[in-house]
Design a protein around this motif. Structure first.
Motif, PDB file in Angstrom:
ATOM      1  N   GLU A   1      13.847  95.298  34.745  1.00  0.00           N
ATOM      2  CA  GLU A   1      14.750  96.134  35.552  1.00  0.00           C
ATOM      3  C   GLU A   1      16.226  95.829  35.293  1.00  0.00           C
ATOM      4  O   GLU A   1      17.091  96.449  35.922  1.00  0.00           O
ATOM      5  CB  GLU A   1      14.404  95.993  37.048  1.00  0.00           C
ATOM      6  CG  GLU A   1      14.563  94.576  37.574  1.00  0.00           C
ATOM      7  CD  GLU A   1      14.074  94.392  38.993  1.00  0.00           C
ATOM      8  OE1 GLU A   1      13.062  94.995  39.389  1.00  0.00           O
ATOM      9  OE2 GLU A   1      14.720  93.614  39.722  1.00  0.00           O
ATOM     10  N   ASP A   2      16.504  94.927  34.354  1.00  0.00           N
ATOM     11  CA  ASP A   2      17.890  94.514  34.066  1.00  0.00           C
ATOM     12  C   ASP A   2      18.848  95.699  33.915  1.00  0.00           C
ATOM     13  O   ASP A   2      19.911  95.724  34.541  1.00  0.00           O
ATOM     14  CB  ASP A   2      17.939  93.699  32.760  1.00  0.00           C
ATOM     15  CG  ASP A   2      17.779  92.206  33.022  1.00  0.00           C
ATOM     16  OD1 ASP A   2      17.859  91.813  34.208  1.00  0.00           O
ATOM     17  OD2 ASP A   2      17.550  91.460  32.050  1.00  0.00           O
ATOM     18  N   ASP A   3      18.473  96.682  33.096  1.00  0.00           N
ATOM     19  CA  ASP A   3      19.375  97.821  32.829  1.00  0.00           C
ATOM     20  C   ASP A   3      19.641  98.636  34.085  1.00  0.00           C
ATOM     21  O   ASP A   3      20.721  99.207  34.242  1.00  0.00           O
ATOM     22  CB  ASP A   3      18.770  98.750  31.755  1.00  0.00           C
ATOM     23  CG  ASP A   3      18.747  98.057  30.402  1.00  0.00           C
ATOM     24  OD1 ASP A   3      19.442  97.031  30.266  1.00  0.00           O
ATOM     25  OD2 ASP A   3      18.022  98.531  29.502  1.00  0.00           O
TER      26      ASP A   3
ATOM     27  N   SER B   1      18.016 107.115  30.267  1.00  0.00           N
ATOM     28  CA  SER B   1      17.722 106.693  28.891  1.00  0.00           C
ATOM     29  C   SER B   1      16.209 106.596  28.630  1.00  0.00           C
ATOM     30  O   SER B   1      15.794 106.377  27.498  1.00  0.00           O
ATOM     31  CB  SER B   1      18.376 105.336  28.612  1.00  0.00           C
ATOM     32  OG  SER B   1      17.669 104.330  29.299  1.00  0.00           O
TER      33      SER B   1
ATOM     34  N   LYS C   1      22.038 105.614  34.634  1.00  0.00           N
ATOM     35  CA  LYS C   1      22.102 105.567  33.169  1.00  0.00           C
ATOM     36  C   LYS C   1      20.776 105.026  32.607  1.00  0.00           C
ATOM     37  O   LYS C   1      20.223 105.579  31.645  1.00  0.00           O
ATOM     38  CB  LYS C   1      23.278 104.664  32.745  1.00  0.00           C
ATOM     39  CG  LYS C   1      23.592 104.725  31.278  1.00  0.00           C
ATOM     40  CD  LYS C   1      24.897 103.978  31.007  1.00  0.00           C
ATOM     41  CE  LYS C   1      24.965 103.606  29.536  1.00  0.00           C
ATOM     42  NZ  LYS C   1      25.794 102.436  29.302  1.00  0.00           N
ATOM     43  N   ALA C   2      20.263 103.976  33.226  1.00  0.00           N
ATOM     44  CA  ALA C   2      19.005 103.379  32.751  1.00  0.00           C
ATOM     45  C   ALA C   2      17.864 104.381  32.897  1.00  0.00           C
ATOM     46  O   ALA C   2      17.029 104.529  32.002  1.00  0.00           O
ATOM     47  CB  ALA C   2      18.708 102.107  33.542  1.00  0.00           C
TER      48      ALA C   2
ATOM     49  N   ASP D   1      22.375  97.116  36.048  1.00  0.00           N
ATOM     50  CA  ASP D   1      23.698  97.417  35.473  1.00  0.00           C
ATOM     51  C   ASP D   1      24.152  98.818  35.893  1.00  0.00           C
ATOM     52  O   ASP D   1      25.274  99.007  36.336  1.00  0.00           O
ATOM     53  CB  ASP D   1      23.653  97.347  33.937  1.00  0.00           C
ATOM     54  CG  ASP D   1      23.466  95.915  33.462  1.00  0.00           C
ATOM     55  OD1 ASP D   1      23.754  95.004  34.256  1.00  0.00           O
ATOM     56  OD2 ASP D   1      23.011  95.722  32.311  1.00  0.00           O
ATOM     57  N   ASP D   2      23.282  99.802  35.724  1.00  0.00           N
ATOM     58  CA  ASP D   2      23.617 101.192  36.078  1.00  0.00           C
ATOM     59  C   ASP D   2      22.299 101.965  36.222  1.00  0.00           C
ATOM     60  O   ASP D   2      21.658 102.304  35.221  1.00  0.00           O
ATOM     61  CB  ASP D   2      24.506 101.805  34.978  1.00  0.00           C
ATOM     62  CG  ASP D   2      24.984 103.213  35.343  1.00  0.00           C
ATOM     63  OD1 ASP D   2      24.301 103.895  36.135  1.00  0.00           O
ATOM     64  OD2 ASP D   2      26.034 103.619  34.817  1.00  0.00           O
ATOM     65  N   TYR D   3      21.913 102.204  37.461  1.00  0.00           N
ATOM     66  CA  TYR D   3      20.590 102.773  37.752  1.00  0.00           C
ATOM     67  C   TYR D   3      20.391 104.120  37.064  1.00  0.00           C
ATOM     68  O   TYR D   3      19.403 104.343  36.368  1.00  0.00           O
ATOM     69  CB  TYR D   3      20.418 102.913  39.269  1.00  0.00           C
ATOM     70  CG  TYR D   3      19.000 103.277  39.686  1.00  0.00           C
ATOM     71  CD1 TYR D   3      18.093 102.285  40.026  1.00  0.00           C
ATOM     72  CD2 TYR D   3      18.580 104.609  39.727  1.00  0.00           C
ATOM     73  CE1 TYR D   3      16.797 102.606  40.393  1.00  0.00           C
ATOM     74  CE2 TYR D   3      17.280 104.930  40.095  1.00  0.00           C
ATOM     75  CZ  TYR D   3      16.398 103.929  40.433  1.00  0.00           C
ATOM     76  OH  TYR D   3      15.120 104.247  40.798  1.00  0.00           O
TER      77      TYR D   3
END
Ligand SMILES: Nc1ncnc2c1ncn2[C@@H]1O[C@H](COP(=O)(O)OP(=O)(O)O)[C@@H](O)[C@H]1O
Ligand SMILES: [Mg+2]
Length: 278
Positions: A61-63, A74, A70-71, A66-68
């Motif tokens: 869940e790292d990404d 992607s 955006k992750a 950073d930005d829910y």
């Protein structure tokens, strides 16, 4: 559902231990219980899960932290579902609120410890959610929808898990800080418990908690008086109740003689008795 937070302004007094054992005892009584680890140090999660299990939850869940959005964008729908439909940390679950969006319709599953006991693990990055809370706090008094969404997120998520999974009790483990994260957790719980150590620092700690609670209650009362009924849905009806405290000395037996000596010295000092009485 009733939510209970376990709190003390001091570390190492058994907050996480009490959360786990109390939750386990409730589950053995057939009471469906959810533990939420809201201490960024995540000791409760580390007690309850294997290191590999928790690392796997955090890594995937790292990404999103950073930005829910955006992750999520992607990933294909299938890949997002694979992540979202496996147990996630409480920070991942709170992240859409932190980023100004509404939560996903369906929340991720909890980690099931036994049929009556589940856990939502913690995460070291929870300070980001805390930063957002401190920025939005004053706006929440004005009923600003985004600010209210952040301030009520923990209680709303607890209620949603209770409704969908049938949890009767939600136990929340906390850090020893008197910062805004704990202010929001405790003010939005139905009750709280204070595990204590039998030492002087704990005495001061309790006094500190008492002072902080006075300020928190004043803020809670102001917020309740300013908000219209329609905006109080995810706030408790009454300010949190102190359910009690436990006292346990987690020091090892071989320290007992020394602990007794220190306790006597404090007693003598407080009662102005001469040293020779030791
Ligand atoms: N009732 C208990 N019996 C034995 N050891 C305990 C008990 N409560 C706490 N401990 C020990 O004390 C230490 C601190 O407990 P912990 O629950 O992590 O404290 P906190 O969450 O307040 O920082 C841990 O090593 C834990 O195993
Ligand atoms: Mg702890």
């Amino acid at each position: 559902m009733k939510s209970i937070s376990i709190f003390n302004n001091k570390g190492g007094v058994g907050k996480s231990t009490l959360t786990y054992h109390l939750a386990y005892a409730l589950s053995e009584m057939g009471i469906k219980t959810l533990m939420i680890d809201l201490d960024p140090q995540s000791n409760l999660s580390l007690f309850a899960l294997d290191d590999e299990q928790i690392e796997d939850i955090w890594d995937k869940e790292d990404d999103f932290i950073d930005d829910y959005e955006k992750a999520k964008r992607s990933l294909s729908v299938t890949d997002f579902k694979a992540i979202h439909n496996s147990p996630r940390s409480i920070h991942y679950i709170l992240k859409p609120s932190e980023d100004g969006q509404s939560e996903e319709e369906e929340l991720p599953p909890c980690v099931d410890i036994n049929p009556y006991l589940s856990l939502i693990p913690g995460r070291l990055t929870l300070h980001l959610f805390e930063n957002k809370l401190s920025k939005q706090w004053s706006e929440a008094f004005l009923g600003e929808p985004q600010a209210l969404r952040v301030v009520t997120a923990i209680r709303r998520v607890s209620q949603k898990y209770a409704e969908t999974h049938g949890f009767q009790i939600v136990l929340i483990d906390t850090s020893p800080s008197l910062g805004i994260l704990n202010k929001v957790i405790i003010s939005n719980s139905d009750g709280f418990l204070i595990p204590c150590a039998p030492d002087m620092f704990s005495g001061y700690g309790i006094k500190n908690i008492g002072n902080a609670l006075g300020v928190w209650k004043r803020d809670f009362d102001i917020m309740m008086s300013l908000l219209p009924e329609s905006k109080k849905e995810n706030l408790p009806k009454e300010f949190v109740k102190l359910l009690g405290y436990t006292i346990y000395n987690a020091k090892k037996r071989e320290d007992a003689a020394n602990t007794l000596k220190i306790a006597k010295a404090h007693y003598n000092w407080a009662h102005k008795l001469p040293e020779k009485n030791n």
